[in-house]
Design an enzyme around this catalytic site. Structure first.
Site, short mmCIF file in Angstrom:
data_model
loop_
_atom_site.label_atom_id
_atom_site.label_comp_id
_atom_site.label_asym_id
_atom_site.label_seq_id
_atom_site.Cartn_x
_atom_site.Cartn_y
_atom_site.Cartn_z
N ASP A 82 82.15 -3.16 67.17
CA ASP A 82 80.62 -2.43 67.43
C ASP A 82 80.93 -1.08 67.28
O ASP A 82 81.86 -0.30 67.77
CB ASP A 82 80.33 -3.26 68.42
CG ASP A 82 80.93 -2.67 69.99
OD1 ASP A 82 82.23 -2.57 69.98
OD2 ASP A 82 80.24 -2.10 70.94
N GLU B 172 81.90 -3.41 73.07
CA GLU B 172 82.56 -2.32 73.85
C GLU B 172 81.51 -1.44 74.14
O GLU B 172 81.68 -0.93 75.29
CB GLU B 172 83.76 -1.87 73.13
CG GLU B 172 84.59 -1.15 74.02
CD GLU B 172 84.30 0.41 74.10
OE1 GLU B 172 84.64 1.31 74.86
OE2 GLU B 172 83.50 0.91 73.23
#
Length: 456
Positions: A88, A152
């Site tokens: 991400d 994350e």
């Protein structure tokens, strides 16, 4: 003697191609498309599938863990060495880029694009490092498991879920910080602040959408004609060497101030658009939110004005006013802090509450955990020695940082690269970049370090 750097350069073109494949996917958290099997949205799931396809293409055993995370197993062994990376990325302001943010453009021996340095490029580098060890058929005592998640940047719920389904590796690293190796990470905490404050002449104030980014742009909406503010705002921008503009918005005025984004763990590297906007607004408005922000945050990212400043073994406590949403008198803010492990929750709360009470504001928060691995441990020493071998750098030693990484999600894990000292990959900023030479060198460092830790 294995020439890992030579082996890396043999695979250079394919590495770049794989990084570009991942970086073309705008894998930003998207709750509107979140669903079973794609808990963080469709684009994050697309990135997860793309990484799994890379592993499958290369003939490795791969597994998708309910769309939260996945892994690729390289080699064999009862024990496992873990590499943790994330797919991400944070959002970007496309107007501030010199190239397409989601293209991983190769120009002048550099890759430009969101994710090339945080963390898709580093993930591919570490993957190729493990792949090289396998392809050279080097004798190892444990397999390498490359683990990748999709959340994350927004709390690492992916790894928290993954490790409820899969066992911890014996040791590992995440290529999601900087060199040299990181033995300590400060605790993270977000103070979520709400309250009601009378408008005065300020109708709305908006800045930031992620607490872990220093907000670049701030918008303020004021009563009255833009002629009231045009001259003084222009003088303010010029005096502080900032960009911005004034617009008419019906019967109101819109002010826009443009600062500089940065990672919240290093707020001193950014220019907080919201804070600088409020410093200007404090000269033309009695609004109490403006006064609060200007009093406690202007020219201070270490909490001195809040009374919470502290410098410990991991360095200083840092403060980032990351998100502001003020409309119809309702305040909603998030303050991101990175806190040395010596500071207690009680110390923070008491001093923050004292400042908030003055303005009638309320807070909720949760102080996360810090990470500390003995700098003399085998893991730290072998990682660091591999770094020194390829850089000749004896000046920079193992370190502690303010950023929180996946290393906190499993035991005996640390952050290791990929940004080199005196380099600036513009992580979380416009024009994120990584040089091909740095990418190749980092991959060789990873290969050497992994092999030194898992060889028979």
């Amino acid at each position: 003697m294995i020439d890992f750097l030579e082996e890396v350069y043999k695979r250079k073109d394919k590495m770049i191609e794989d990084i570009q494949t991942l970086c073309k996917i705008p894998s930003i958290l998207d709750e509107t498309t979140a669903n079973e099997g794609q808990p963080f949205g469709k684009a994050c799931r697309d990135a997860l599938d793309a990484m799994l396809e890379i592993g499958e293409r290369d003939g490795f055993v791969c597994e998708n863990v309910d769309g939260y995370a996945g892994h690729i197993d390289i080699g064999e062994g009862e024990e496992t060495f873990g590499i943790l990376g994330h797919l991400d990325v944070v959002p970007c302001n496309e107007s501030g880029w010199n190239s397409e943010p989601f293209a991983a453009t190769l120009k002048n021996e550099k890759l430009y694009g969101r994710g090339v340095a945080d963390d898709k490029g580093p993930l591919i580098a570490a993957y190729y490092a493990a792949k090289i060890i396998h392809e050279l058929n080097l004798p190892v005592k444990m397999k390498t498991r490359v683990i990748f998640g999709c959340n994350e940047e927004n709390g690492s719920k992916c790894m928290q879920y993954y490790f409820t389904k899969k066992p911890y590796p014996s040791m590992g690293f995440t290529p999601d910080a900087e060199f040299p190796v990181v033995y300590g990470e400060k605790a993270g905490v977000n103070f979520k602040i709400i309250g009601e404050i009378e408008n005065d002449n300020l109708i709305g104030l908006y800045s930031g959408n992620r607490a872990n980014i220093v907000p670049e742009v701030c918008e303020a909406y004021l009563t009255g004609s833009y002629k009231q503010y045009r001259e003084s705002f222009a003088e303010y921008l010029s005096a502080h060497q900032l960009d911005g503009y004034v617009e008419e918005e019906g019967n109101h005025t819109k002010l826009v101030l443009i600062g500089k984004s940065a990672h919240a763990s290093t707020p001193e590297l950014g220019i907080n658009g919201a804070v600088y906007m409020c410093h200007y607004l404090s000269t033309i408005s009695q609004n109490q939110l403006v006064q609060f922000i200007d009093q406690y945050f202007y020219n201070d990212c270490y909490g001195e004005k809040l009374g919470i400043a502290y410098t410990g073994l991991m360095g200083p406590l840092t403060v980032n006013l990351g998100v502001i949403n003020y409309k119809n008198g309702h305040v909603n803010m998030i303050i991101d802090m990175r806190v040395p492990h010596e500071v207690t929750d009680e110390q923070l709360t008491a001093k923050m509450q004292k400042c908030l009470n003055i303005y009638g504001l309320k807070e909720t928060h949760h102080l996360g955990k810090a990470l500390y691995i003995d700098p003399q441990s085998e893991l730290i020493q072998k990682l660091h020695n591999a770094y020194v071998e390829f850089t000749g750098d004896h000046n920079h030693q193992p370190q502690a940082i303010g950023g929180g990484t996946y290393a906190k999600t499993m035991p005996n894990c640390v952050a290791f690269g990929i940004e080199f000292p005196d380099s600036d990959n513009k992580i979380h900023q416009n024009n994120e970049e990584i040089s091909i030479d740095d990418l190749m060198k980092a991959t060789a460092i990873y290969a050497k370090a992994i092999y030194d830790l898992i060889k028979e």
